[in-house]
Design a protein around this motif. Structure first.
Motif, PDB file in Angstrom:
ATOM      1  N   LYS A 363      45.386  18.793  37.664  1.00 23.74           N
ATOM      2  CA  LYS A 363      44.616  18.028  36.684  1.00 23.74           C
ATOM      3  C   LYS A 363      44.897  16.531  36.797  1.00 23.74           C
ATOM      4  O   LYS A 363      43.984  15.702  36.702  1.00 23.74           O
ATOM      5  CB  LYS A 363      44.950  18.514  35.275  1.00 23.74           C
ATOM      6  N   LYS A 364      46.166  16.179  37.011  1.00 23.26           N
ATOM      7  CA  LYS A 364      46.544  14.775  37.054  1.00 23.26           C
ATOM      8  C   LYS A 364      46.213  14.106  38.387  1.00 23.26           C
ATOM      9  O   LYS A 364      45.769  12.962  38.429  1.00 23.26           O
ATOM     10  CB  LYS A 364      48.048  14.626  36.777  1.00 23.26           C
ATOM     11  N   ARG A 365      46.453  14.827  39.508  1.00 19.00           N
ATOM     12  CA  ARG A 365      46.334  14.179  40.813  1.00 19.00           C
ATOM     13  C   ARG A 365      45.505  14.971  41.826  1.00 19.00           C
ATOM     14  O   ARG A 365      45.387  14.568  42.978  1.00 19.00           O
ATOM     15  CB  ARG A 365      47.733  13.946  41.413  1.00 19.00           C
ATOM     16  N   GLY A 366      44.926  16.081  41.405  1.00 15.46           N
ATOM     17  CA  GLY A 366      44.175  16.909  42.338  1.00 15.46           C
ATOM     18  C   GLY A 366      43.001  16.197  42.974  1.00 15.46           C
ATOM     19  O   GLY A 366      42.613  16.496  44.110  1.00 15.46           O
ATOM     20  N   HIS A 367      42.420  15.228  42.264  1.00 16.70           N
ATOM     21  CA  HIS A 367      41.268  14.491  42.796  1.00 16.70           C
ATOM     22  C   HIS A 367      41.634  13.642  44.013  1.00 16.70           C
ATOM     23  O   HIS A 367      40.754  13.216  44.770  1.00 16.70           O
ATOM     24  CB  HIS A 367      40.685  13.588  41.706  1.00 16.70           C
ATOM     25  N   LEU A 368      42.935  13.407  44.221  1.00 18.35           N
ATOM     26  CA  LEU A 368      43.359  12.550  45.324  1.00 18.35           C
ATOM     27  C   LEU A 368      43.208  13.223  46.689  1.00 18.35           C
ATOM     28  O   LEU A 368      43.321  12.551  47.717  1.00 18.35           O
ATOM     29  CB  LEU A 368      44.822  12.122  45.123  1.00 18.35           C
ATOM     30  N   ILE A 369      42.986  14.521  46.688  1.00 18.80           N
ATOM     31  CA  ILE A 369      42.782  15.219  47.964  1.00 18.80           C
ATOM     32  C   ILE A 369      41.348  15.053  48.470  1.00 18.80           C
ATOM     33  O   ILE A 369      41.035  15.369  49.620  1.00 18.80           O
ATOM     34  CB  ILE A 369      43.135  16.718  47.825  1.00 18.80           C
ATOM     35  N   THR A 370      40.476  14.514  47.611  1.00 15.23           N
ATOM     36  CA  THR A 370      39.063  14.330  47.972  1.00 15.23           C
ATOM     37  C   THR A 370      38.877  13.537  49.270  1.00 15.23           C
ATOM     38  O   THR A 370      38.084  13.939  50.138  1.00 15.23           O
ATOM     39  CB  THR A 370      38.299  13.651  46.825  1.00 15.23           C
ATOM     40  N   PRO A 371      39.561  12.401  49.465  1.00 17.43           N
ATOM     41  CA  PRO A 371      39.366  11.641  50.718  1.00 17.43           C
ATOM     42  C   PRO A 371      39.691  12.451  51.967  1.00 17.43           C
ATOM     43  O   PRO A 371      38.997  12.334  52.985  1.00 17.43           O
ATOM     44  CB  PRO A 371      40.328  10.455  50.559  1.00 17.43           C
ATOM     45  N   LEU A 372      40.748  13.279  51.895  1.00 17.43           N
ATOM     46  CA  LEU A 372      41.119  14.092  53.046  1.00 17.43           C
ATOM     47  C   LEU A 372      40.046  15.144  53.333  1.00 17.43           C
ATOM     48  O   LEU A 372      39.714  15.397  54.499  1.00 17.43           O
ATOM     49  CB  LEU A 372      42.466  14.766  52.793  1.00 17.43           C
ATOM     50  N   VAL A 373      39.497  15.725  52.282  1.00 15.86           N
ATOM     51  CA  VAL A 373      38.416  16.707  52.436  1.00 15.86           C
ATOM     52  C   VAL A 373      37.184  16.040  53.049  1.00 15.86           C
ATOM     53  O   VAL A 373      36.529  16.589  53.945  1.00 15.86           O
ATOM     54  CB  VAL A 373      38.067  17.350  51.082  1.00 15.86           C
ATOM     55  N   ILE A 374      36.880  14.838  52.570  1.00 14.24           N
ATOM     56  CA  ILE A 374      35.729  14.088  53.111  1.00 14.24           C
ATOM     57  C   ILE A 374      35.942  13.770  54.583  1.00 14.24           C
ATOM     58  O   ILE A 374      35.036  13.922  55.412  1.00 14.24           O
ATOM     59  CB  ILE A 374      35.507  12.795  52.295  1.00 14.24           C
TER      60      ILE A 374
END
Length: 653
Positions: A363-374
């Motif tokens: 919840k706090k930092r999970g969105h930070l993996i988005t660049p790697l997925v992109i």
């Protein structure tokens, strides 16, 4: 109690910093004050903008881009790295001699940019001024290399001198000799010397991905990886060691520097492993071997994979897929080893209170993996790595703004940019030095002659004997050299040898890459092991030997895919999904058996005979052939039944 732990933590970080200054030039950087510091920051940011612009929407010919890139690299080497170890790290002013070197750098590389077209149109004819500029340019590159990558600079000097003194070398490796004009023309004004493939990759892929890694770090991605690793394996036996393996693998593949990765993550993981009950040497070895593997772990592979794709003339996605199984098996072996060591010592995992809640972490930092997925998604869809990386950098900024705790403000963005650009300097200078080495190999036909020499010694078709010689050469040439540089040097000399004795191009390149990286944990110049040992206050030689044992898969596996490229997924055409999955499963079983044999523990502690049998089973199962897989599994079943019937000693499961 907390104050004592904090004080101990600060002491460890200071020790790590000191070790890095001894082992890694990246940390021997001047700290200016006042206007000079602001000037350096502006230059670094300006360089980053220049690189991103001309790697995306800007238009510039390849040689000019490489020349400007080299100019910035050499300029920052004189601006930031002290010329002598005795020089004080903190200075108010730039030394006069470094100011003169910076001036010469701008003049020489500027001269090349504005005169290269004239030289090319004249068929390579050089006047006296062209030759003088070439000589000064090579001197500046060597001096910059001496400051940032001393071992590689020394090696480059040896190769450079070989152009003149090689005529005194007897036998097939010698040559008739070259004039100063010919060498200067080839090394400085040609496309196979300083401005060859090495600097070309640095000016594009390496700089961009180092910058991307810096942005990820400052967005809080490193903390997210550490917390996720804790939630996954923190409570299992030997949890802290497994956290170190997972975190170091993910962070090491982005920064491409095993030594720096040991110093950053090791200051946290090594003391934690020691407090859990691991011995100092083992804790240091775990961090060293895990950080080393990041250099060949996809999807980023420390930017080395992009160099390999350039050499092979294929899409990077193919390299990434081929590297998956070797990297997976390498880290599987480490994880199994630390688990079995924990069970052997009777260690427990961390308590529930010390483990973050998974849902809260996501919840706090999970969105930070988005660049790697992109990044991964775009490369799989066929976009160029450069376009994908630049997109990922901007997506890191956007993703960080999703929550207040991770938001990157202007100051953080500037800090990430400066740190990323600064981190690309030593690796970039290494790539410039590589040009002198590759230029010598191409001018003197050293690589071709060496290949003929090896063929004379081992004979045609002797794949394993040829591979053994290349393994030794790869480890020696890779000692004390950044991962990218080590691979390029080895690939220039050794890949043709392996291809001549029957290896496929992909297998030959991957073979050289893995062994060049493993030089970081191989004595006598095991730099990752030595830095980790310094943090853990352990014996350096014992740490290196344990690291080699933990990384045994990395030392064995390349010989198998050299003989059977099926272990490099996607490199063999018309292979069914069933065969691919069988290879993955049986190779994994083989690696587990290798780790169990090395640790002396399977279900229970093993006798010497059982350990030998487990290693044999491991070798049989790793081999992709169906017959060896069946034989290995039968022997493993017998060993397992015997172990289950034995009494005494704690279970390992």
């Amino acid at each position: 109690m907390r104050e004592i732990e904090k004080r101990e933590g600060n002491e460890i970080e200071e020790k790590a910093q000191k070790l890095l200054e001894e082992k890694d030039a990246d940390m021997r950087i001047r700290s200016y004050t006042s206007f000079l510091n602001r000037g350096v920051i502006i230059l670094l940011i300006g360089w980053s903008v220049f690189q991103l612009y001309f790697n995306t929407i800007g238009m510039m010919d390849a040689i000019s881009l490489r020349a400007y890139h080299a100019m910035f690299l050499v300029l920052f080497s004189f601006l930031l790295y002290p010329g002598y170890a005795t020089e004080e790290r903190k200075r108010r002013f730039l030394p006069i001699y470094d100011g003169l070197l910076i001036f010469l750098t701008v003049v020489v590389f500027g001269y090349l940019v504005f005169n290269y077209q004239r030289v090319a149109m004249s068929g390579g004819f050089l006047n006296q001024t062209d030759l003088i500029m070439a000589g000064i340019g090579i001197f500046l590159v060597l001096e910059a290399g001496r400051r940032t990558s001393r071992n590689l600079a020394f090696l480059a000097v040896i190769f450079l001198l070989f152009n003149w003194f090689g005529k005194f070398v007897p036998g097939i490796l010698g040559h008739s000799g070259f004039t100063i004009r010919r060498v200067l023309s080839h090394m400085f004004w040609g496309s196979q010397g300083i401005f060859g493939v090495g600097i070309g990759v640095s000016a594009t892929y390496i700089f961009t991905f180092v910058l991307f890694g810096s942005f990820l770090k400052h967005s809080g991605f490193s903390q997210f990886i550490n917390d996720i690793a804790l939630t996954l394996v923190g409570r299992s036996p030997g949890g802290p060691a497994k956290v170190a393996v997972l975190a170091s693998a993910l962070l090491g593949m982005m920064n491409g520097s095993a030594i720096a990765n040991v110093a950053t993550t090791g200051t946290i993981t090594i003391p934690l492993m020691k407090r859990t009950g691991y011995k100092s040497e083992f804790a240091a070895a775990v961090e060293a071997v895990a950080s080393t593997g990041g250099q060949f772990a996809p999807p980023i592979m420390g930017a080395v994979g992009f160099v390999m794709a350039e050499f092979l003339g294929i899409n990077y996605t193919q390299v990434m897929i081929a590297a998956f199984l070797p990297a997976f098996l390498y880290y599987l072996g480490i994880i199994v080893s630390v688990h079995l060591e924990a069970k052997k010592l009777g260690l427990k995992g961390l308590t529930k209170e010390n483990i973050p809640v998974a849902l809260e972490v996501i919840k706090k930092r999970g969105h930070l993996i988005t660049p790697l997925v992109i990044l991964i998604g775009m490369m799989i869809m066929g976009y160029t790595p450069l376009f994908s990386a630049v997109t990922a950098i901007f997506s890191t900024l956007i993703a960080s703004w999703f929550r207040r705790e991770t938001k990157m403000d202007l100051k953080t963005i500037m800090l990430a940019t400066v740190e990323g650009a600064r981190g690309a300097i030593s690796v970039g200078v290494s790539c410039v030095l590589i040009g002198l080495i590759i230029g010598t190999v191409s001018l003197t036909s050293l690589g071709l002659n060496f290949g003929h020499l090896v063929l004379e010694v081992v004979g045609e078709g002797q794949l394993f004997l040829g591979g053994f010689m290349v393994m030794i050469m790869s480890i020696i040439l890779g000692m004390g050299v950044p991962g990218v540089a080590a691979y390029v040097i080895v690939a220039a000399v050794a890949v043709p040898v392996l291809i001549n004795v029957g290896a496929t191009p992909m297998a030959a390149h991957m073979f050289c890459l893995i062994y060049a990286c493993l030089s970081n944990i191989t004595p006598p110049v095991a730099m990752s092991s030595y830095v980790a040992a310094g943090i853990a206050k352990s014996n350096q030689t014992k740490t290196s030997l344990i690291a080699m044992k933990l990384g045994i898969t990395g030392f064995i596996l390349p010989f198998f895919f050299l003989n059977n490229p099926l272990l490099l997924m996607g490199s063999v055409e018309n292979i069914s999904f069933f065969i691919t999955m069988r290879t993955l499963i049986t190779a994994s079983i083989g690696v587990i058996c290798l780790a169990a044999g090395a640790e002396g523990m399977l279900i229970r502690e093993c006798s010497m005979i059982t350990r030998i049998l487990l290693i044999i089973v491991g070798l049989l199962a790793i081999d992709p052939k169906l017959q060896t897989d069946i034989l290995g599994i039968i022997v493993l079943i017998v060993i397992t039944i015997i172990q289950m019937r034995r009494k005494g000693h704690a279970l390992a499961i």
